[in-house]
Design an enzyme around this catalytic site. Structure first.
Site, PDB file in Angstrom:
ATOM      1  CB  SER A  96      -0.473  -0.280   1.230  1.00 35.64           C
ATOM      2  OG  SER A  96      -1.936   1.355   0.879  1.00 35.64           O
ATOM      3  CG  MET A  97       2.653   5.537   2.323  1.00 34.02           C
ATOM      4  SD  MET A  97       2.619   6.117   4.042  1.00 34.02           S
ATOM      5  CE  MET A  97       2.996   5.470   4.911  1.00 34.02           C
TER       6      MET A  97
END
Length: 258
Positions: A96-97
């Site tokens: 994700s991030m």
């Protein structure tokens, strides 16, 4: 000014002792995540793989520190914490991030003549797919709703006002970092990419995950697993097997058991 070893200990966390010469796997957490999220990865792959996880500022033992202002700021800080003298292969894994941070970190490493052996990018669309997202500007209720929808945070935490007050500032800061991210201009990377995603992820479709292929001239693989944004928890054994098989190709003798 802090010495390199103290900077490394601040940013990079190890949970198990690797064997000499083990390839390194640097894991970068999701928004709101911490280094401990990758403890199961270290347990499964050590000692054949030297698993390290990044601890972002603004959480757990770093809760008093201000959160980073951008993906690039995080990438530069992690880059500065890595041992430039290490001779063992380095692989990156970001979810994700963390996938965005891994991507920007890979650019810094290639620019320095130290390209990662492979970049694992999980649960995130490629940077060429633009989408307007402003959850970081919403009120706490909307932010909590979005976190709950991704099903990666214990529901008991989301119902505890005191715990929420501790975690929401870092979460909001991470959302801002992700939602305002714009990739650093530059040439395509040379490192191999292994992209992973869940087939029911509300944040990224398999086609959007495939757009990471536009960012590298190296080999590209897309692995789609059953599950949503945190598919890698339910599909842990399959994900670890893929990581292990890839690292074994890069560093023969990596015989970790998953």
């Amino acid at each position: 000014m802090a010495d390199r070893s103290s900077v490394e200990r601040l940013w990079l966390r190890g949970f198990h002792q690797p064997k000499p010469g083990a390839p390194r796997l640097l894991c970068l957490p999701h928004a709101g995540g911490s280094a401990s999220f990758y403890l199961p990865v270290s347990k499964a792959l050590s000692p054949a793989v030297d698993v390290r996880a990044v601890q972002y500022p603004g959480r757990q033992d770093r809760h008093a520190e201000p959160s980073a202002g951008s993906v690039q700021e995080l990438a530069r800080a992690v880059f500065g914490a890595l041992d430039e003298r290490a001779e063992t292969p380095l692989a990156l894994f970001g979810h994700s991030m963390g996938a965005l941070v891994a991507f920007e970190l890979a650019r810094l490493l290639e620019d320095a003549g130290r390209p990662p052996a492979v970049v694992f990018l999980s649960g995130r669309r490629g940077p060429s797919v633009e989408r307007i997202e402003n959850v970081h500007l919403a009120d706490d209720a909307r932010l909590i709703e979005d976190i709950a929808r991704l099903d990666g945070t214990d529901s008991a935490v989301l119902r505890d006002p005191e715990l929420l007050q501790l975690i929401l500032p870092a979460l909001r800061a991470d959302y801002r970092v992700v939602e305002t991210y714009r990739p650093t201009p530059g040439p395509r990377l040379r490192s191999p990419f292994v992209v992973m995603t869940g087939d029911a992820d509300p944040r990224v479709t398999p086609d959007e995950a495939r757009t990471w292929s536009q960012e590298t001239d190296g080999t590209f693989e897309l692995q789609v697993y059953p599950g949503a944004h945190f598919y890698l928890v339910a599909q842990q054994q399959a994900v670890l097997a893929r990581i292990q098989a890839t690292l074994r190709r890069l560093a023969p003798g990596t015989g970790a058991v998953v």
